[in-house]
Scaffold this motif. Structure first.
Motif: not given
Length: 252
Positions: A76, A83-84, A86-87, A89-90, A124, A127-128, A131
């Motif tokens: 990450i 960048c990019d 999502e996958e 990080l999830a 970033f 988004g983090l 969550r």
């Protein structure tokens, strides 16, 4: 983050024979470590994923008040450079979520070459932050992250800035609800032991943050020559001098 407001520990829970006498004899290294120190930083997550069952086992090995800080994977921070993500990080958040309430903080350590770019950083960290409910801290290693714009962005999304030693970027004021110190050892990184005067000053600094209402983390990463545990125990003793007898006395 609910729970203790002063969290002192090491990067990892390996116990050298020189400090074994300060920990209970039975159980795994983590179980023994967690009976004395209130927190630990998991760095192995930076290099490889851990199964949810592994995080759950670690969670169940420690007391209720114990807290974990976990380093965000390098895929990450260093490979995709925020960048990019999502996958990965999830996936990471699903794995580490099995620590439940004992997950205290996520550590985002950035590569030295990663400059502050508002659009990338904002997307970033927003988004983090959306969550996770716990503390999030960033350890930047490019001087552009010391700018007022970078500091304002991180403060707006409630992301703390790590104070690291040795210092590689200009120091900025601690803002917000959390103060996070990572002490890598100096002058020889990962090896050098911190002196008693350094720990005295550090204890006063951490106490000032606590009086200001901040949660304080102090992680010793000078593990290569086994200095981290004695330093952490010495700092813990300083914080507990006013309430002796709650834990074994640490080395002086």
């Amino acid at each position: 983050m609910e729970g203790p407001t002063s969290l002192i520990g090491c990067a990892g829970w390996s116990l050298a024979s020189a400090v074994a006498g300060f920990f209970p004899a039975g159980g795994s290294h983590l179980e023994r470590y967690a009976q004395v120190l209130p927190a630990v930083e998991i760095n192995s997550s930076f290099y490889r994923p851990h199964r949810p069952a592994t995080y759950a086992r670690w969670r169940d090995s420690v007391p209720a008040a114990f807290r974990f800080a976990v380093k965000v994977p390098k895929v990450i921070t260093h490979e995709r450079r925020l960048c990019d993500v999502e996958e990965p990080l999830a996936r990471f958040l699903d794995e580490v979520g099995h620590l439940d309430e004992k997950l205290g903080c996520l550590l985002v350590q950035l590569p030295p070459s990663l400059r502050f770019e508002p659009a990338v950083a904002g997307a970033f960290f927003e988004g983090l932050r959306a969550r996770t409910r716990g503390d999030v801290v960033c350890e930047p290693r490019h001087e552009t992250w010391s700018s007022e714009a970078a500091q304002r962005l991180l403060a707006d999304v409630r992301v703390g800035v790590v104070r690291a030693d040795p210092q590689v970027v200009p120091e900025v004021p601690v803002r917000g609800e959390v103060a996070y110190y990572r002490l890598h050892g100096s002058p020889k990184i990962y090896h050098s032991e911190y002196s008693e005067p350094f720990l005295d000053a550090l204890a006063r600094e951490l106490s000032a943050h606590q009086r200001a209402g901040r949660r304080t983390w102090c992680i010793f990463d000078n593990t290569a020559s086994f200095a981290a545990v004695p330093n952490a125990l010495s700092l813990l003793r300083r914080q507990r001098d006013e309430a002796p007898g709650s834990r074994p006395e640490a080395p002086r």
